[in-house]
Motif scaffolding. Structure first.
Motif, PDB file in Angstrom:
ATOM      1  N   PHE A   1      -3.232  10.027  -4.730  1.00 16.63           N
ATOM      2  CA  PHE A   1      -1.961   9.396  -5.050  1.00 16.63           C
ATOM      3  C   PHE A   1      -2.054   7.612  -4.865  1.00 16.63           C
ATOM      4  N   LEU A   2      -2.953   7.168  -4.367  1.00 18.10           N
ATOM      5  CA  LEU A   2      -3.288   5.807  -4.238  1.00 18.10           C
ATOM      6  C   LEU A   2      -3.863   5.328  -5.769  1.00 18.10           C
TER       7      LEU A   2
ATOM      8  N   VAL B   1       4.275   5.199  -5.774  1.00 16.48           N
ATOM      9  CA  VAL B   1       4.191   5.081  -7.539  1.00 16.48           C
ATOM     10  C   VAL B   1       3.220   6.256  -7.778  1.00 16.48           C
ATOM     11  N   GLY B   2       1.999   6.220  -6.943  1.00 21.62           N
ATOM     12  CA  GLY B   2       1.232   7.351  -7.434  1.00 21.62           C
ATOM     13  C   GLY B   2       1.715   8.712  -7.038  1.00 21.62           C
ATOM     14  N   ARG B   3       2.313   8.950  -6.387  1.00 18.24           N
ATOM     15  CA  ARG B   3       3.221  10.331  -6.152  1.00 18.24           C
ATOM     16  C   ARG B   3       4.302  10.541  -6.876  1.00 18.24           C
ATOM     17  N   GLY B   4       4.618   9.665  -7.840  1.00 20.24           N
ATOM     18  CA  GLY B   4       5.840   9.782  -8.573  1.00 20.24           C
ATOM     19  C   GLY B   4       7.272   9.465  -7.956  1.00 20.24           C
ATOM     20  N   ASP B   5       7.171   8.978  -6.906  1.00 22.45           N
ATOM     21  CA  ASP B   5       8.556   8.532  -6.331  1.00 22.45           C
ATOM     22  C   ASP B   5       9.199   7.399  -7.065  1.00 22.45           C
TER      23      ASP B   5
ATOM     24  N   LEU C   1       0.757  -1.355  -0.087  1.00 22.35           N
ATOM     25  CA  LEU C   1       0.098   0.038   0.037  1.00 22.35           C
ATOM     26  C   LEU C   1       0.858   1.096   0.131  1.00 22.35           C
ATOM     27  N   VAL C   2       1.943   1.178   0.920  1.00 21.74           N
ATOM     28  CA  VAL C   2       2.711   2.329   1.005  1.00 21.74           C
ATOM     29  C   VAL C   2       3.645   2.563  -0.438  1.00 21.74           C
ATOM     30  N   ALA C   3       3.987   1.454  -0.999  1.00 22.35           N
ATOM     31  CA  ALA C   3       4.907   1.573  -2.262  1.00 22.35           C
ATOM     32  C   ALA C   3       3.742   2.222  -3.465  1.00 22.35           C
TER      33      ALA C   3
END
Length: 154
Positions: free
Chosen positions: A134-135, A96-100, A90-92
């Motif tokens: 982000f999710l 990904v959704g945040r662009g990290d 979930l964190v990962a």
């Protein structure tokens, strides 16, 4: 590209490709958090009792922060009831959704989320502004969405 299996087509979720570069967390779980996080985002700051006018006939506000603690607790309990692998994914996925990270870096995102895990995952995620967006962005990176989830609940 991941395949979403909607209701009546087996368990909804990501399919784990042979390279292991796809989330395995159940899509419905992610979408539940998205929907609840949207509820938190829509909460009003509340209003002062004297904010009404004659047209309202003393009516102050429909949305207030009264529901905020209940929704927050519901999301927190839901996340903390997940197993550690789901919490890490979930964190990962949020990252990904945040662009990290990008979808092709999924394994690295999961590895870093696992390495950085400390304390309550729900506390971390609920502290992220725009969590729902982000999710959803993370889901989109894998060709997924909450569209079927939301439609199924109307």
């Amino acid at each position: 590209m991941a395949a979403f299996r909607g209701k009546g087509e087996g368990q909804a979720g990501f399919q784990n490709g042979s390279e292991g570069k796809m989330p395995t967390i159940n899509t419905d779980k992610v979408c539940f958090i998205v929907v609840k996080a949207r509820e938190l985002e829509s909460e009003d700051e509340g209003v002062e009792p004297d904010a009404s006018n004659a047209t309202d006939d003393g009516f102050v506000s429909v949305l207030t922060e009264d529901a905020f603690p209940t929704i927050r607790k519901e999301i927190s309990s839901f996340i903390e009831s997940m197993d550690i692998d789901e919490q890490v994914e979930l964190v990962a996925l949020m990252w990904v959704g945040r662009g990290d990270f990008v979808a092709s870096e999924w394994n690295e995102a999961v590895r870093q989320a696992r390495a950085r895990h400390e304390g309550a995952t729900s506390t971390y995620l609920l502290g992220v502004p725009l969590l729902a967006s982000f999710l959803e962005g993370g889901l989109a990176e894998f060709g997924e969405s909450c569209e079927l989830y939301a439609a199924d609940r109307q």
